[in-house]
Design a protein around this motif. Structure first.
Motif, PDB file in Angstrom:
ATOM      1  N   GLN A   5     -11.201 -16.249 -15.791  1.00 53.64           N
ATOM      2  CA  GLN A   5     -11.510 -15.118 -14.928  1.00 53.64           C
ATOM      3  C   GLN A   5     -12.949 -14.703 -15.288  1.00 53.64           C
ATOM      4  OE1 GLN A   5      -9.137 -11.822 -15.603  1.00 53.64           O
ATOM      5  NE2 GLN A   5      -9.933 -10.435 -13.788  1.00 53.64           N
ATOM      6  N   GLY A   6     -14.026 -14.715 -14.253  1.00 59.16           N
ATOM      7  CA  GLY A   6     -15.255 -14.189 -14.598  1.00 59.16           C
ATOM      8  C   GLY A   6     -15.558 -13.549 -13.518  1.00 59.16           C
ATOM      9  N   GLY A   7     -17.005 -12.959 -13.593  1.00 60.34           N
ATOM     10  CA  GLY A   7     -17.396 -12.313 -12.570  1.00 60.34           C
ATOM     11  C   GLY A   7     -16.659 -10.816 -12.277  1.00 60.34           C
ATOM     12  N   LYS A   8     -17.151 -10.515 -11.132  1.00 58.18           N
ATOM     13  CA  LYS A   8     -16.596  -9.189 -10.531  1.00 58.18           C
ATOM     14  C   LYS A   8     -15.284  -9.175 -10.051  1.00 58.18           C
ATOM     15  CE  LYS A   8     -18.709  -5.149  -8.123  1.00 58.18           C
ATOM     16  NZ  LYS A   8     -19.694  -4.734  -7.292  1.00 58.18           N
ATOM     17  N   LEU A   9     -14.272  -8.420 -10.429  1.00 56.45           N
ATOM     18  CA  LEU A   9     -12.902  -8.233  -9.852  1.00 56.45           C
ATOM     19  C   LEU A   9     -13.015  -7.648  -8.521  1.00 56.45           C
ATOM     20  CD1 LEU A   9     -10.759  -6.796 -12.776  1.00 56.45           C
ATOM     21  CD2 LEU A   9     -10.940  -9.231 -11.748  1.00 56.45           C
ATOM     22  N   LYS A  10     -12.123  -8.215  -7.503  1.00 56.90           N
ATOM     23  CA  LYS A  10     -12.055  -7.883  -6.230  1.00 56.90           C
ATOM     24  C   LYS A  10     -11.329  -6.623  -6.252  1.00 56.90           C
ATOM     25  CE  LYS A  10     -12.275 -12.257  -3.824  1.00 56.90           C
ATOM     26  NZ  LYS A  10     -11.809 -13.087  -2.647  1.00 56.90           N
ATOM     27  N   PRO A  11     -11.696  -5.511  -5.488  1.00 52.33           N
ATOM     28  CA  PRO A  11     -10.945  -4.100  -5.473  1.00 52.33           C
ATOM     29  C   PRO A  11      -9.758  -4.260  -4.678  1.00 52.33           C
ATOM     30  CG  PRO A  11     -12.555  -4.208  -3.882  1.00 52.33           C
ATOM     31  CD  PRO A  11     -12.792  -5.337  -4.511  1.00 52.33           C
ATOM     32  N   LEU A  12      -8.465  -3.735  -5.028  1.00 52.40           N
ATOM     33  CA  LEU A  12      -7.217  -3.765  -4.241  1.00 52.40           C
ATOM     34  C   LEU A  12      -7.424  -3.284  -3.144  1.00 52.40           C
ATOM     35  CD1 LEU A  12      -5.012  -2.834  -7.403  1.00 52.40           C
ATOM     36  CD2 LEU A  12      -5.319  -5.102  -6.475  1.00 52.40           C
ATOM     37  N   LYS A  13      -6.492  -3.895  -2.151  1.00 57.10           N
ATOM     38  CA  LYS A  13      -6.544  -3.360  -0.785  1.00 57.10           C
ATOM     39  C   LYS A  13      -5.635  -2.154  -0.658  1.00 57.10           C
ATOM     40  CE  LYS A  13      -7.094  -7.748   1.681  1.00 57.10           C
ATOM     41  NZ  LYS A  13      -6.835  -8.480   2.647  1.00 57.10           N
ATOM     42  N   ALA A  14      -6.450  -1.215   0.055  1.00 55.25           N
ATOM     43  CA  ALA A  14      -5.536   0.110   0.180  1.00 55.25           C
ATOM     44  C   ALA A  14      -4.182  -0.109   1.167  1.00 55.25           C
ATOM     45  CB  ALA A  14      -6.393   1.403   0.951  1.00 55.25           C
ATOM     46  N   PRO A  15      -3.169   0.311   1.031  1.00 54.05           N
ATOM     47  CA  PRO A  15      -1.942   0.183   1.980  1.00 54.05           C
ATOM     48  C   PRO A  15      -2.190   0.847   3.185  1.00 54.05           C
ATOM     49  CG  PRO A  15      -1.501   2.000   0.135  1.00 54.05           C
ATOM     50  CD  PRO A  15      -3.095   1.333  -0.188  1.00 54.05           C
ATOM     51  N   LYS A  16      -1.755   0.156   4.268  1.00 48.82           N
ATOM     52  CA  LYS A  16      -1.978   0.653   5.816  1.00 48.82           C
ATOM     53  C   LYS A  16      -1.244   1.889   5.857  1.00 48.82           C
ATOM     54  CE  LYS A  16      -2.883  -3.553   7.815  1.00 48.82           C
ATOM     55  NZ  LYS A  16      -2.492  -4.665   9.110  1.00 48.82           N
ATOM     56  N   SER A  17      -1.724   3.154   6.555  1.00 45.03           N
ATOM     57  CA  SER A  17      -1.258   4.288   6.627  1.00 45.03           C
ATOM     58  C   SER A  17      -0.178   4.222   8.013  1.00 45.03           C
ATOM     59  CB  SER A  17      -2.200   5.313   6.813  1.00 45.03           C
ATOM     60  OG  SER A  17      -3.022   4.795   8.055  1.00 45.03           O
ATOM     61  N   ASP A  18       0.941   4.691   7.826  1.00 45.65           N
ATOM     62  CA  ASP A  18       1.889   4.869   9.161  1.00 45.65           C
ATOM     63  C   ASP A  18       1.113   5.449  10.045  1.00 45.65           C
ATOM     64  OD1 ASP A  18       3.590   3.368   7.516  1.00 45.65           O
ATOM     65  OD2 ASP A  18       4.686   5.173   6.691  1.00 45.65           O
ATOM     66  N   LYS A  19       1.531   5.236  11.355  1.00 48.73           N
ATOM     67  CA  LYS A  19       1.055   6.092  12.717  1.00 48.73           C
ATOM     68  C   LYS A  19       1.361   7.566  12.188  1.00 48.73           C
ATOM     69  CE  LYS A  19       0.180   2.408  15.789  1.00 48.73           C
ATOM     70  NZ  LYS A  19       0.047   2.334  17.191  1.00 48.73           N
ATOM     71  N   LYS A  20       0.585   8.475  12.779  1.00 49.20           N
ATOM     72  CA  LYS A  20       0.961   9.936  12.714  1.00 49.20           C
ATOM     73  C   LYS A  20       1.723  10.336  13.851  1.00 49.20           C
ATOM     74  CE  LYS A  20      -2.930  10.866  10.009  1.00 49.20           C
ATOM     75  NZ  LYS A  20      -4.295  11.793   9.948  1.00 49.20           N
TER      76      LYS A  20
END
Length: 64
Positions: A5-20
């Motif tokens: 593991q080297g370099g910059k870590l990828k950010p975690l994806k934000a969970p999709k929000s449900d439709k309002k």
């Protein structure tokens, strides 16, 4: 003891929000905004076809 593991870590994806769930007022407001936006686009396209609004011509100084 080197890790692969080297370099910059990828950010975690934000969970999709449900439709309002919108009530009638919200739906009416959204529809009104869309209509206004559509009207503004029409006006902009009409205005862009013409020349500049000011037709001042040659500017003259205030001196006589």
């Amino acid at each position: 003891m080197s890790s692969k593991q080297g370099g910059k870590l990828k950010p975690l994806k934000a969970p999709k929000s449900d439709k309002k769930d919108y009530d009638e007022e919200d739906k009416a407001h959204i529809a009104k905004k869309k209509e206004e936006e559509k009207a503004m686009k029409e006006l902009k396209s009409k205005a862009s076809g013409k020349g500049p609004l000011t037709s001042g011509g040659i500017k003259k100084s205030g001196k006589k």
